[in-house]
Scaffold this active site. Structure first.
Site, PDB file in Angstrom:
ATOM      1  N   ASP A   1       0.996  -1.092   0.002  1.00  0.00           N
ATOM      2  CA  ASP A   1      -0.004  -0.077   0.042  1.00  0.00           C
ATOM      3  C   ASP A   1       0.828   1.275   0.002  1.00  0.00           C
ATOM      4  O   ASP A   1       2.133   1.241  -0.035  1.00  0.00           O
ATOM      5  CB  ASP A   1      -0.890   0.030   1.291  1.00  0.00           C
ATOM      6  CG  ASP A   1      -2.238   0.656   1.137  1.00  0.00           C
ATOM      7  OD1 ASP A   1      -2.432   1.613   0.304  1.00  0.00           O
ATOM      8  OD2 ASP A   1      -3.169   0.178   1.378  1.00  0.00           O
TER       9      ASP A   1
ATOM     10  N   HIS B   1     -13.372  -1.904  -7.678  1.00  0.00           N
ATOM     11  CA  HIS B   1     -14.698  -1.260  -8.133  1.00  0.00           C
ATOM     12  C   HIS B   1     -14.260   0.279  -7.851  1.00  0.00           C
ATOM     13  O   HIS B   1     -15.217   1.202  -8.257  1.00  0.00           O
ATOM     14  CB  HIS B   1     -15.672  -1.588  -7.011  1.00  0.00           C
ATOM     15  CG  HIS B   1     -15.674  -1.089  -5.654  1.00  0.00           C
ATOM     16  ND1 HIS B   1     -16.774  -1.128  -4.583  1.00  0.00           N
ATOM     17  CD2 HIS B   1     -14.557  -0.781  -4.710  1.00  0.00           C
ATOM     18  CE1 HIS B   1     -16.101  -0.778  -3.444  1.00  0.00           C
ATOM     19  NE2 HIS B   1     -14.986  -0.498  -3.617  1.00  0.00           N
TER      20      HIS B   1
ATOM     21  N   GLY C   1       4.463   1.043  -1.693  1.00  0.00           N
ATOM     22  CA  GLY C   1       4.187   1.052  -3.142  1.00  0.00           C
ATOM     23  C   GLY C   1       3.194   1.617  -3.844  1.00  0.00           C
ATOM     24  O   GLY C   1       1.869   1.800  -2.956  1.00  0.00           O
TER      25      GLY C   1
ATOM     26  N   PHE D   1       0.369   0.943  -6.492  1.00  0.00           N
ATOM     27  CA  PHE D   1      -0.125  -0.074  -7.588  1.00  0.00           C
ATOM     28  C   PHE D   1      -0.078   0.460  -8.783  1.00  0.00           C
ATOM     29  O   PHE D   1      -0.307  -0.398  -9.930  1.00  0.00           O
ATOM     30  CB  PHE D   1      -1.006  -1.221  -7.232  1.00  0.00           C
ATOM     31  CG  PHE D   1      -2.536  -0.451  -6.838  1.00  0.00           C
ATOM     32  CD1 PHE D   1      -3.142   0.324  -7.543  1.00  0.00           C
ATOM     33  CD2 PHE D   1      -3.208  -0.756  -5.508  1.00  0.00           C
ATOM     34  CE1 PHE D   1      -4.630   0.729  -7.379  1.00  0.00           C
ATOM     35  CE2 PHE D   1      -4.354  -0.077  -5.249  1.00  0.00           C
ATOM     36  CZ  PHE D   1      -5.028   0.607  -6.057  1.00  0.00           C
TER      37      PHE D   1
END
Lengths: 338, 338
Positions: free
Chosen positions: B201, B247, B227, B229
């Site tokens: 995260d 989502h 990090g 993503f």
């Protein structure tokens, strides 16, 4: 930890605010009014109601999942209950009640925590802009009309049931105390041609009441009587009705109004009280309990109550016979005979 | 007009916002935390939580009618599910999610109508104070912590189910992409002692993650990897997990993240995606559809989707095998095997 309980029931209650808001938006946009004319595709609904395409399918499919719409192939249509109650062009429209809730109660309920902590209303009374119940709601002609129309939505399912279930053939006249637009008098008069009735409310309500009654062609049998149920005598009639009136007030005022109704009735006359009654065990009728929390947030001493509570107060006021009868899944009437 | 349809279903949906708010207040006041110590009388609950006496019975009895409390004689107690999930002193507390909803989503949902009309978010993005998703939620250490704790409440029921239902014995390592506090890594590691895992995260999440993992004594088997993503490679592990991540983003970004996960996995490795999946027919899972409307109000292009949608995107990204499995009544996982 191997078989934890399900969190589903908790999550279902927690998701409720979003489901309410989806329904309220659909009513405001006129989804049910448009679909009452015939089934439509999602893109057609979007175009007619000037919605954005991003979430149109999520919005409509949520209404399907909630049972408010049906969906066959590409076509969306109203369910039988939303077609009957949420089409603005039908006289059975009750959406005004939910328009009122959407505009007023949704934000006011945001302050439930403060209401429970202080015991004080969270409406205009709190901010000091109005001192009394209903002063804010009646402050302008437009607000008055929105409130009175909302009350028709609130009363209609019960009014239709009372028009059928009460033994009207025994009586000749009735008066509705605090009738708003006149929803109950209209339903009772439509179903019982031998009756004449009155609506007794503050003078400012008169024109709205008379317009509504006239739209049903009932001006010859239903009249408006201007008055204040605290300071003026109640009308003389065989049957008096108080719907969603007693819950606005504290116990002392509730008893005072019941005594006043008893005094106004002839021997053998009847008082009908209808509300979202709380079940006697206070463990089933969520709607009655939530209405009582609305009374916390909107009034200085109001609260909802059980059928047993009301029968007790009626007996104390002198009524010789009382009974409770269910009207809709969530509302009931208490009848007292003098 | 003689047998009108019932308005009960409509009224039940319309009352939902009040029921949600009663539950949220009970969580915030600590009703379930207090009752986890033992049954109490209404007056005792009122005194301990410093509530006003006016509506204490209505408040507690509403919780009883909603199935959130039990009531025997004078004594109120937790139901088995609220005792497990809504007692702040238990590690299975999920109330943080509803505290977050109460503070943030209840008012934001007040603007659902504008969201549906414009297709635009109704959070800080709308007012221009923040430009990007999550910037506002991560803006201060306190807001970050509230959000991450909320996500633990959101993930816990599914995380416990995934820890049991996924065939972990076939794998040695896993990484959770966007783990917030680390709810899923903790549950998976607790139930599967042979596994080591990572949480991947943004750097700002690190200290909160490490504190949470340490509270379960799992620092030796679960590590934090800082990090982004979008701009950094995903961790190498036998199993990757993305819960409530896809989502948040539009279709192009969803596909990009799935491809990135595929590229990072070894042959035979698995990707687990879990969400409030919408049912394939889009007519049953209200929760999945409502989550998608939260994405409208909170993100610029996010939306929820069905299991069939996700399996299709996974196949397009190169996964050779996919399946959908229900986790809780309202959440499911989609598994893709490389």
């Amino acid at each position: 930890m191997n078989t934890p309980p399900k969190a589903d029931r908790i999550e279902q209650v927690a998701f409720g605010f979003m489901a309410s808001k989806v329904l309220f938006c659909a009513i405001e946009f006129g989804v049910f009014t448009e679909l009452a004319k015939g089934p439509l595709r999602a893109e057609e609904i979007q175009a007619r109601l000037k919605l954005h395409r991003r979430s149109i399918h999520d919005f409509l499919d949520t209404l399907v999942a909630l049972g408010m719409l049906e969906h066959n192939g590409e076509w969306y249509s109203n369910s039988s209950d939303t077609d009957f109650y949420l089409d603005r062009n039908k006289p059975t429209y009750i959406g005004g009640f939910f328009e009122f809730w959407n505009a007023r109660e949704y934000p006011i309920f945001g302050s439930l925590g403060e209401g429970l902590t202080t015991g004080k209303p969270q409406n205009e009374i709190k901010t000091g802009t109005e001192r009394l119940e209903f002063e804010a709601l009646y402050a302008t002609p437009e607000r008055l009309r929105v409130f009175l129309r909302g009350m028709t939505g609130h009363s209609l399912p019960s009014a239709m049931a009372i028009a059928q279930k009460f033994p009207w053939s025994k009586y000749k006249s009735f008066a509705d105390i605090g009738p708003a637009e006149g929803c109950l008098p209209v339903q009772v008069a439509l179903a019982n041609p031998h009756l004449t009735g009155e609506g007794f409310d503050l003078p400012t309500v008169g024109p709205v009441f008379e317009e509504y009654v006239a739209s049903f062609g009932l001006r010859d049998r239903i009249r408006f009587r201007a008055g204040n149920f605290f300071t003026d005598p109640l009308p003389a009639a065989d049957v008096l009705v108080m719907g969603m009136i007693l819950h606005d007030w504290n116990l002392e005022t509730k008893r005072q109004l019941l005594t006043k109704a008893f005094d106004a009735l002839p021997k053998g006359g009847a008082l009908i009280v209808y509300e979202h009654l709380i079940d006697d065990g206070r463990r089933k009728n969520v709607a009655g309990l939530l209405m009582s929390l609305i009374m916390l947030l909107e009034t200085q001493g109001g609260f909802d109550y059980t059928g047993a509570d009301c029968c007790g107060w009626m007996h104390d006021a002198g009524f010789s016979e009382t009974y409770v009868e269910e009207l809709t899944g969530i509302e009931s009437m208490v009848v007292g005979i003098k």
